[in-house]
Design an enzyme around this catalytic site. Structure first.
Site: not given
Ligand code: FAD
Ligand code: NAI
Length: 468
Positions: A43, A447
């Site tokens: 994401t 500074h």
């Molecule tokens: P994710 O990044 O959601 O990744 C999970 C991955 O798993 C995805 O690519 C998905 O395709 C894959 N997946 C899911 N199920 C399966 C499956 N069954 N098989 C194979 N693949 C699968 N956080 C910040 O810290 N700073 C920011 O500036 C920020 N801005 C953001 C802006 C927006 C618009 C959004 C929506 C979120 C933002 N976030 C930000 C939050 C951040 O994106 C998430 O906290 C972070 O991406 C979480 O990481 P993750 O690895 O847990 O999951």
């Protein structure tokens, strides 16, 4: 692909999953990472942190050119937005960074599998891509499947007129008007982007104030600032229905506590009322992995689920939904799997809202300290008294440091102001080392620099600020 079992299979290649994969490889473990997206980064890189920050930067430049340049003696004629170019730059940033992770995977010899991962039994993952299925095995499986947009009853997202953050990152024209449902981080960041580009933006927030959970004084200042910038904010208001038609979307709203309904109309409605854990199609039930009532996967201190050998990290386990929190968990989880002592200090995870001015926080808010009965001291310093901020004509906001009354240990820091997201980092480090306000105050700061405002707030906490 190798036939021999992996040491670790990670499902999800977001900040949690891809960082875990790299750490796993560094620890000498044979690692595979499965993601159903063709590009890595989850994401955050594809539809979250990175594209939103790219658009925030572009729209900030535009707003500066429109409203600030003249004060600096820079005259611009014929200023206009080329949205196609702006979006193209954003897409290129995303492409380059996601390719960068693919490069890191190759460098670290991580097997990258594109497809949907399903846990068919402990140690076994079935990867489906179109009609192709393959089964891979490993001693350890890490679930890092992240989160998805939380829906809102009565408001159907079509990603055209009623959009989630994903749709709001790729609008093809600047809407005349936009209603943002939810005054949280996404609503304020993406609301700011489109307001700066010319949309009339109204934020509808269910609670009594925007940015729930942040320090109340910061929230008050933020509300004032956003309103001054032209954003309308309707707090304590709930949306009961949305109807999209040719001429725009009509929302029915009413006071959160009940009362007379009214209609609001806008070209585009952004739904940003939070995100929920994503674990669809993972086969959790069959694998015996428990989830809580909201779908989050509970884990122990080793990030292990209730099933031995199956771990989970990132948004899918709950807590702050932040990329850097997911990354730290990925690293700690892999170190635990490798028999090391990985650990995440949840008391020192910063949060940043990338509006202008930025808003940054770490540790406890004043409200939390009060509720916990902790005796504390407040040290505050306004950017209006900081020479660099004044030289930059960017002097709105303040730094607030909270320290323990008895020990002077830093308990929290809240900043609204220029570059707050970078400034907070020194306090995060101080907190990681269990430092005192005096430690920050006695550290030499260059500074003129906006970081001097952090030093001054720390000085204020020990009763001896110099510049106020
Ligand atoms: P994710 O990044 O959601 O990744 C999970 C991955 O798993 C995805 O690519 C998905 O395709 C894959 N997946 C899911 N199920 C399966 C499956 N069954 N098989 C194979 N693949 C699968 N956080 C910040 O810290 N700073 C920011 O500036 C920020 N801005 C953001 C802006 C927006 C618009 C959004 C929506 C979120 C933002 N976030 C930000 C939050 C951040 O994106 C998430 O906290 C972070 O991406 C979480 O990481 P993750 O690895 O847990 O999951
Ligand atoms: P959020 O939890 O930050 O904000 C949601 C807002 O919607 C809250 O203010 C809430 O009170 C309000 N709300 C809930 N139901 C509502 C309703 N029915 N009507 C009106 N308002 C309602 O969630 P958001 O902004 O969707 O972001 C999701 C996650 O993504 C956050 O947890 C955040 O951590 C992460 N994120 C982080 C960013 C960053 O670190 N800069 C940027 C963007 C997202």
């Amino acid at each position: 692909m190798s036939d021999t079992p992996f040491d670790v299979i990670i499902i999800g290649g977001g900040p949690g999953g891809y960082v875990a994969a790299i750490r796993s490889a560094q620890l000498g473990l044979k690692t595979a990472c499965v993601d159903k997206r063709s590009t890595l980064g989850g994401t955050c890189l594809n539809v979250g942190c990175i594209p939103s920050k790219a658009l925030l930067q572009s729209s900030h430049h535009y707003e500066l050119a429109e409203t600030e340049f003249a004060n600096h003696g820079i005259e611009v004629k014929g200023l206009k937005v080329n949205l196609k170019t702006m979006m193209g730059r954003k897409d290129k940033v995303v492409e380059d960074l996601t390719n960068g992770i693919a490069y890191l995977f190759k460098k670290n010899k991580i097997e990258h599998l594109i497809g949907s991962g399903k846990i068919t039994a402990p140690g076994t993952v079935e990867v489906t891509s179109g009609k192709n299925k393959q089964t891979i095995t490993a001693k350890n499986i890490v679930i890092a499947t992240g989160s998805e947009v939380a829906p809102l009853k009565g408001v159907d997202i079509d990603e055209k007129q009623i959009v989630s953050s994903t749709g709001a990152l790729k609008l093809t024209k600047v809407p005349k008007s936009m209603i943002v449902i939810g005054g949280g981080v996404i609503g304020l960041e993406l609301g700011s982007v489109w307001r700066r580009l010319g949309a009339e933006v109204t934020v509808v927030e269910f609670l009594d104030a925007i940015l729930p959970g942040m320090d109340a004084e910061i929230v008050k200042q933020a509300g004032r600032t956003f309103k001054k910038q032209g954003m309308k904010i309707k707090n304590a208001t709930k949306v009961t229905s949305a109807k999209a038609a040719k001429g725009g979307v009509t929302l029915t709203v009413e006071p959160a506590k009940g009362g007379k309904a009214e209609k609001l109309k806008a070209d585009i409605v952004l739904v940003s009322v939070g995100r929920r854990p994503y674990s669809d199609a993972l086969g959790l039930k069959d694998a015996g992995v428990a989830t809580d009532e909201r779908g989050f996967i509970p884990v122990d201190a080793h990030y292990q689920t209730n099933v031995a050998g199956i771990y989970a990290i990132g948004d899918v386990i709950g807590g702050a939904m932040l990329a850097h929190k997911a990354e730290e968990e990925g690293i700690a989880c892999m170190e635990r799997i490798a028999g090391e002592a990985g650990h995440v200090n949840y008391g020192a995870i910063p949060g940043v809202v990338y509006t202008h001015p930025e808003i940054a926080a770490v540790g406890k808010t004043e409200e939390q300290l009060k509720a916990d009965g902790v005796e504390y001291v407040v040290g505050k310093f306004p950017f209006s008294a900081n020479s660099r901020a004044r030289a930059n004509s960017d002097a709105e906001g303040f730094v607030k440091i909270l320290s323990d009354k008895q020990t002077d240990r830093v308990l929290g820091c809240h900043i609204i102001g220029p570059g707050a997201g970078e400034l907070v980092q020194e306090v995060v480090l101080a907190m990681e080392f269990e430092g005192a306000a005096e430690d920050v105050a006695r550290t030499c700061h260059a500074h003129p620099g906006t970081a001097e405002a952090v030093k001054e707030a720390a000085l204020a906490a020990i009763g001896r600020a110099i510049h106020i």
